[in-house]
Design a protein around this motif. Structure first.
Motif, PDB file in Angstrom:
ATOM      1  N   ALA A 830      10.788 -59.721 -22.031  1.00 28.65           N
ATOM      2  CA  ALA A 830      11.541 -59.246 -22.645  1.00 28.65           C
ATOM      3  C   ALA A 830      12.527 -58.525 -23.581  1.00 28.65           C
ATOM      4  N   ALA A 831      11.928 -58.105 -23.661  1.00 32.64           N
ATOM      5  CA  ALA A 831      11.110 -57.435 -25.505  1.00 32.64           C
ATOM      6  C   ALA A 831      11.187 -55.689 -24.548  1.00 32.64           C
ATOM      7  N   ASP A 832      10.017 -56.061 -23.952  1.00 30.30           N
ATOM      8  CA  ASP A 832       9.955 -54.624 -23.369  1.00 30.30           C
ATOM      9  C   ASP A 832      11.548 -54.198 -22.467  1.00 30.30           C
ATOM     10  N   ILE A 833      11.459 -55.188 -22.065  1.00 25.72           N
ATOM     11  CA  ILE A 833      13.070 -54.861 -20.692  1.00 25.72           C
ATOM     12  C   ILE A 833      14.017 -54.006 -21.407  1.00 25.72           C
ATOM     13  N   ILE A 834      14.861 -54.772 -22.639  1.00 23.11           N
ATOM     14  CA  ILE A 834      15.177 -54.369 -23.931  1.00 23.11           C
ATOM     15  C   ILE A 834      14.939 -53.352 -23.592  1.00 23.11           C
ATOM     16  N   LYS A 835      13.998 -52.419 -24.577  1.00 27.60           N
ATOM     17  CA  LYS A 835      13.423 -51.458 -25.448  1.00 27.60           C
ATOM     18  C   LYS A 835      13.844 -50.354 -24.080  1.00 27.60           C
ATOM     19  N   ARG A 836      12.991 -50.849 -23.346  1.00 30.78           N
ATOM     20  CA  ARG A 836      13.385 -49.979 -21.905  1.00 30.78           C
ATOM     21  C   ARG A 836      15.196 -49.799 -21.474  1.00 30.78           C
ATOM     22  N   ALA A 837      15.551 -51.138 -21.203  1.00 24.12           N
ATOM     23  CA  ALA A 837      17.364 -50.280 -21.374  1.00 24.12           C
ATOM     24  C   ALA A 837      17.660 -49.162 -22.448  1.00 24.12           C
ATOM     25  N   MET A 838      17.497 -49.221 -23.841  1.00 29.83           N
ATOM     26  CA  MET A 838      17.803 -49.253 -24.868  1.00 29.83           C
ATOM     27  C   MET A 838      17.498 -47.242 -24.902  1.00 29.83           C
ATOM     28  N   ILE A 839      16.551 -46.915 -24.160  1.00 27.52           N
ATOM     29  CA  ILE A 839      15.997 -45.932 -23.951  1.00 27.52           C
ATOM     30  C   ILE A 839      16.583 -45.096 -22.592  1.00 27.52           C
ATOM     31  N   SER A 840      17.304 -45.815 -21.656  1.00 28.06           N
ATOM     32  CA  SER A 840      17.833 -45.560 -20.635  1.00 28.06           C
ATOM     33  C   SER A 840      20.070 -45.424 -20.906  1.00 28.06           C
ATOM     34  N   VAL A 841      19.875 -46.150 -21.810  1.00 28.80           N
ATOM     35  CA  VAL A 841      21.034 -45.968 -21.742  1.00 28.80           C
ATOM     36  C   VAL A 841      21.570 -44.846 -23.532  1.00 28.80           C
ATOM     37  N   ASP A 842      20.167 -44.551 -23.562  1.00 32.40           N
ATOM     38  CA  ASP A 842      20.639 -43.590 -24.993  1.00 32.40           C
ATOM     39  C   ASP A 842      20.413 -42.101 -23.821  1.00 32.40           C
ATOM     40  N   GLN A 843      19.522 -41.886 -23.272  1.00 32.74           N
ATOM     41  CA  GLN A 843      19.340 -41.517 -22.202  1.00 32.74           C
ATOM     42  C   GLN A 843      21.248 -40.616 -22.001  1.00 32.74           C
ATOM     43  N   TRP A 844      22.075 -41.624 -21.625  1.00 29.22           N
ATOM     44  CA  TRP A 844      22.930 -41.245 -21.053  1.00 29.22           C
ATOM     45  C   TRP A 844      24.009 -40.757 -21.886  1.00 29.22           C
ATOM     46  N   ILE A 845      23.425 -41.230 -23.385  1.00 28.92           N
ATOM     47  CA  ILE A 845      24.221 -40.933 -24.423  1.00 28.92           C
ATOM     48  C   ILE A 845      24.528 -39.389 -24.948  1.00 28.92           C
ATOM     49  N   GLN A 846      23.042 -39.232 -25.001  1.00 31.59           N
ATOM     50  CA  GLN A 846      22.243 -37.884 -25.357  1.00 31.59           C
ATOM     51  C   GLN A 846      23.360 -37.330 -24.096  1.00 31.59           C
ATOM     52  N   THR A 847      23.124 -36.918 -23.082  1.00 29.27           N
ATOM     53  CA  THR A 847      23.323 -35.909 -22.327  1.00 29.27           C
ATOM     54  C   THR A 847      24.533 -36.243 -22.318  1.00 29.27           C
ATOM     55  N   GLU A 848      25.121 -36.963 -21.470  1.00 28.47           N
ATOM     56  CA  GLU A 848      26.641 -36.568 -21.368  1.00 28.47           C
ATOM     57  C   GLU A 848      27.795 -36.638 -22.269  1.00 28.47           C
ATOM     58  N   GLN A 849      27.104 -37.033 -23.535  1.00 24.60           N
ATOM     59  CA  GLN A 849      28.002 -37.367 -25.092  1.00 24.60           C
ATOM     60  C   GLN A 849      29.564 -38.041 -24.688  1.00 24.60           C
ATOM     61  N   PRO A 850      29.299 -39.367 -23.848  1.00 26.46           N
ATOM     62  CA  PRO A 850      30.645 -40.245 -24.094  1.00 26.46           C
ATOM     63  C   PRO A 850      30.808 -40.817 -25.456  1.00 26.46           C
ATOM     64  N   PRO A 851      31.983 -41.028 -25.847  1.00 27.36           N
ATOM     65  CA  PRO A 851      32.508 -41.291 -27.381  1.00 27.36           C
ATOM     66  C   PRO A 851      31.648 -42.747 -27.152  1.00 27.36           C
ATOM     67  N   VAL A 852      30.788 -43.134 -27.518  1.00 27.29           N
ATOM     68  CA  VAL A 852      29.829 -44.631 -27.395  1.00 27.29           C
ATOM     69  C   VAL A 852      28.722 -44.161 -28.341  1.00 27.29           C
ATOM     70  N   ARG A 853      28.725 -45.344 -29.336  1.00 20.61           N
ATOM     71  CA  ARG A 853      27.538 -45.177 -29.984  1.00 20.61           C
ATOM     72  C   ARG A 853      27.035 -46.786 -30.081  1.00 20.61           C
ATOM     73  N   MET A 854      25.364 -46.611 -29.903  1.00 15.66           N
ATOM     74  CA  MET A 854      24.541 -48.078 -29.625  1.00 15.66           C
ATOM     75  C   MET A 854      24.685 -48.325 -30.875  1.00 15.66           C
ATOM     76  N   LEU A 855      25.281 -49.371 -31.644  1.00 17.15           N
ATOM     77  CA  LEU A 855      25.020 -49.622 -32.276  1.00 17.15           C
ATOM     78  C   LEU A 855      24.390 -50.936 -33.399  1.00 17.15           C
ATOM     79  N   MET A 856      23.671 -51.926 -32.447  1.00 18.96           N
ATOM     80  CA  MET A 856      22.867 -52.830 -32.789  1.00 18.96           C
ATOM     81  C   MET A 856      21.723 -53.830 -31.791  1.00 18.96           C
TER      82      MET A 856
END
Length: 906
Positions: A830-856
């Motif tokens: 479960a820990a590995d999966i949520i870390k992989r999810a964070m990496i995937s979401v962050d790639q979207w945020i860094q690539t497309e620059q939507p008005p979204v910040r991952m906070l917690m």
């Protein structure tokens, strides 16, 4: 001035048992057990290095019967036989101690305690200050102005005042105390139900054991009946508990002078033990033959290689050329604070190969500090290299350095390795993962610690106030040792491809993501928190008044001692468990059990503790944590703490804010979105149960998840033989307790307590569960067998959790390791999966620059701050990324909520 102890006596048998049970079970390459030997030798070295005594006695119990067994055949009858892998370590240990030149004493027909008591008393009679190193409470009876006890494992020392504080009686009354409380380990009969406080009170009231016996009729209640029933056996108990101090020994304390060590024999033993640390203590004889030999066990430090300190632009350019040419360089920052969001940069250190390192001071400000290069100018020169992803860097906890540099406009890129994470992935539980600990474990190198140059406590100075001569060596050593650690750790990781892949694909990419999350922070509403603090204060006060009324008097609700007196002496509540010192426990688990049995006062104290913790930890403290520059709270995330791979957080600890209580939810309401934004919470639904279904392959469990059924209702229907629509809310609750309880290794007894049912009914639930889900039972058994064989378990992504106690001779410790073996693959996956999810979401945020910040990141949940107009887009993209983070045999489901605050987003 600290007392000097010319004479040290060691309870070696006690050392041996404590080392065996407290330390990992080590073996050498021949399969010989070595852990207890190495552990005892480490404790001996620590003791002798600290005190450097003139006279030493290392005392072992002799094999065979003692006079106490002749008096009372049942003496120590409860003790299990010595494990074979402990027995085989006794002779090697004794041989090594002899080779160290330490006097070794084994006296037949008596115990080591009697030998120690006799020798210590003889030394005291001669005015020789004596230190007895033991964990045995019985020896407290020999303490006096010349004899002190020390527990080497805890560093707790007992002089006469300490004995009185611990036992409630002076040393000369300890035998009377022990006679009353008895000893279940040694099978010494005492007075049933007479605990430590009762024994101490009786002795205080009636003077000594004889006085207690004479006044037995005056003692009221059930415990008085027990005392009177035990009167005939108390003299025997006193005899068994009394340590002899008058043995006929053919030696005197002053005869126990250490002799020079036999280095050749020691080297042979240390090589057989395969202990690099012990081998490192064998230094050559000094050239100056007139110099006195070092005491046994003392390690002489070798001088460190000098490092460079850079004061000129030319020096900086030379080093820029070096790091540019190097395929990998080590890098570290020195700052004014451990809080990266407020730390000021004082200097930088660099290393390009072992022993070749430099420190670049930039902002030391103490009086008389030499001129240093301009910080901004140096950073501008280094920025292209630090930001170049093709220039590979290695560091120790580079997330901190990345956050510090970001405050100076530098985005650190090219992170190839982090030694903290290399060690953590290699073996999460082997050691702490700070650089000093890693240097000692993997390089057998003693680093300069920060406290060595900055001081401790209130007198500690910040790094900018440390003289550059000291700071330069410390800082450059950090970079040098980091590089050496990487060269040691990375080949070990590479040798296990699944772990190397997890490190490179999950842990290292997470570093910049966590740094950004920490820098983003989260807004809080201080006025709402202030109002909550005020309300909590009133409720806490009301609970105190109720507690006083229930107890019949005022007392300190935070004092275990006062609570224990009221519970067990005044109210007569049952003793559920005891502390290591033998006192009745008032732990949270005990309070919960007493409250569950209907006792009002424990329930009030539990409520009081819970609300007091919320107030002090969150509603009061969160307002003080707001960063004045950002007006936000910035938690710190820790990758290398939890054994299973889960992230933890501190200042504030977001993981511990309760969600199931109204008070916890109210605290979450104070976490708010910025104007024009919303908080979005994306939470994995029942992820560990889904992982269990995947790992076990149980057909019914897989079918339930595949059909989108309420898994708890489906489980209740299966084990009760009901259609799902007929399952009541209570039945669903019971099934939920079973589903999650089995993951965490809950027994039928634990389930019975949680559900408030008898143990037989709980066992029937468990049995029916396994009948309906046989794949789960098979998976658990396979996992136990595999864990015992390999001594580790793995997550789906190759993360290993080593289980040092899976083969332990102690059944409870072995069972705990087996429960961990079953749970860890699910928690870790479960820990590995949520870390992989964070990496995937962050790639979207860094690539497309939507008005979204991952906070917690909290448990199985990610929290984002999203511009109001982008909520729908963000929800769709985040759900897709999280649900695609792993391909399991059942679907991953993410539940998303949106609101003005964190609570509304659920």
């Amino acid at each position: 001035m600290a007392t000097r102890y010319p004479f040290v006596l060691v309870d070696a048998s006690g050392y041996l048992f404590r080392a065996y049970h407290a330390l990992p079970k080590l073996t050498n390459s021949k399969g010989e057990a070595t852990g207890a030997v190495v552990g005892v030798l480490s404790m001996l070295r620590k003791l002798l290095d600290a005190h450097q005594p003139e006279f030493v006695g290392v005392v072992f119990d002799a094999p065979g019967k003692t006079f106490r067994e002749d008096l009372y055949p049942e003496y120590k009858a409860n003790r299990p036989p010595m494990p074979d892998d402990l027995r085989e370590q006794i002779q090697p240990l004794q041989e090594v101690i002899r080779a160290m030149g330490l006097p070794l004493l084994i006296i037949p027909e008596v115990e080591a305690d009697d030998v120690i008591g006799t020798l210590a008393s003889r030394a005291a009679a001669q005015g020789i200050q004596t230190l007895v190193s033991t964990g045995d409470k019985d020896l407290a009876q020999v303490v006096n102005e010349h004899i002190t006890l020390v527990n080497t494992m805890t560093d707790v020392a007992l002089d006469p005042a300490g004995v009185r504080e611990r036992f409630g009686v002076p040393p000369e009354r300890v035998v009377d105390y022990l006679s009353l409380v008895g000893d279940s380990v040694d099978n010494i009969p005492g007075v049933p139900k007479c605990g430590p406080k009762t024994a101490a009170k009786w002795i205080q009231d009636y003077g000594d054991l004889d006085g207690v016996i004479a006044n037995a009729e005056r003692v009221k209640g059930k415990v008085g009946e027990h005392l009177r029933a035990a009167l005939d056996q108390l003299p025997l108990a006193r005899t068994l508990a009394t340590i002899k101090r008058d043995l006929v020994l053919e030696l005197d304390p002053t005869d126990l002078r250490p002799s020079p060590p036999d280095l050749e024999t020691l080297r042979g033993w240390y090589e057989r033990l395969e202990s690099r640390r012990l081998l490192a203590t064998l230094k050559p004889v000094p050239a100056d033959a007139s110099a006195p030999p070092a005491p046994a066990g003392v390690v002489t430090e070798t001088p460190s290689q000098p490092y460079e300190v850079l004061f000129s632009a030319d020096d900086v350019e030379t080093w820029i050329a070096r790091i540019t040419a190097a395929p990998l360089f080590a890098f570290d920052t020195e700052t004014t604070s451990i809080d990266a969001m407020r730390a000021e940069l004082v200097g930088l250190s660099l290393a390009v190969e072992p022993g070749v390192a430099a420190y670049l001071p930039l902002a030391h400000v103490y009086p008389g500090a030499p001129a240093q290069l301009d910080r901004q100018a140096v950073l501008a020169r280094l920025q292209p290299i630090l930001e170049d992803p093709s220039r590979h860097k290695v560091g120790q906890n580079l997330k901190y350095d990345m956050t510090v540099l970001a405050r100076y406009g530098i985005t650190l890129r090219g992170i190839a390795h982090d030694t903290m994470l290399e060690s953590y992935v290699l073996e999460s539980t082997a050691t702490r993962h700070d650089m000093d600990s890693l240097a000692k474990k993997y390089l057998d190198y003693d680093t300069v610690h920060f406290e060595d140059i900055a001081g401790k406590g209130a007198k500690q100075i910040t790094f900018d106030a440390i003289r550059i001569e000291e700071a330069g060596h410390y800082a450059a050593e950090d970079a040098d040792i980091t590089l050496r650690l990487h060269q040691t750790l990375w080949p070990r990781l590479e040798a296990i491809p699944s772990m190397a892949r997890l490190y490179q694909e999950i842990e290292v990419p997470l570093i910049p993501i966590l740094s950004r999350m920490e820098r983003h922070g989260v807004r809080i509403d201080p006025d709402l928190l202030a109002a909550q603090s005020s309300e909590l204060a009133q409720r806490i006060h009301d609970l105190e008044i109720q507690a006083y009324e229930t107890a019949g008097r005022r007392f300190n609700l935070g004092s275990p001692k006062q609570i224990g007196a009221i519970f067990f002496e005044e109210l007569g509540l049952p003793v559920i468990a005891r502390t290591p010192t033998g006192a009745p426990s008032t732990s949270e688990a005990v309070l919960e059990q007493l409250a569950g049995e209907g006792h009002a006062l424990p329930d009030l104290i539990l409520q009081h503790r819970s609300l007091s913790k919320l107030k002090s930890t969150y509603t009061d403290k969160l307002r003080q944590m707001v960063n004045p520059d950002t007006e936000r709270v910035h938690t710190s995330y820790h990758q290398a703490v939890a054994a299973t791979g889960r992230l933890s957080s501190s200042d504030p600890n977001l993981q511990n804010i309760p969600i199931r209580t109204e008070e916890g939810r109210r605290i979450r309401r104070a976490f708010v979105a910025a104007p024009g934004h919303r908080l979005m919470a994306a939470d994995y639904s029942q992820i560990e149960l889904r992982i269990m279904a995947h790992l076990s392959g149980d057909e019914r469990l897989l079918a339930a998840f595949a059909s989108g059924l309420d898994i708890h209702r489906a489980t209740a229907a299966e084990i009760l033989g009901l259609p799902p629509e007929a399952v009541s809310s209570d039945q669903r609750r019971s099934a939920k307790a079973i589903n999650f309880g089995l993951i965490y290794g809950m027994s039928a007894f634990g389930l019975a307590r949680q559900l408030g049912i008898d143990r037989g009914a709980a066992q029937a639930y468990v049995d029916r569960y396994f009948e309906r889900y046989p794949g789960v039972k098979d998976f658990m058994e396979r996992t136990r067998v595999q864990a015992r064989q390999d001594r580790y378990v793995e997550t789906l992504f190759g993360r290993r959790l080593y289980l040092s106690e899976i083969g332990h001779s102690n059944q409870s410790r072995r069972a705990a390791a087996e429960r961990t073996a079953i749970n860890a693959p699910m928690q870790g996956t479960a820990a590995d999966i949520i870390k992989r999810a964070m990496i995937s979401v962050d790639q979207w945020i860094q690539t497309e620059q939507p008005p979204v910040r991952m906070l917690m990141q909290v448990h199985d949940e990610l929290v984002f701050e999203v511009a109001a107009e982008s909520v729908e887009l963000a929800a769709a993209r985040i759900r897709d990324a999280m649900e695609s983070a792993a391909q399991l045999a059942v679907p991953l489901i993410v539940e998303i909520g949106v609101g003005e605050n964190w609570d509304e987003a659920h």
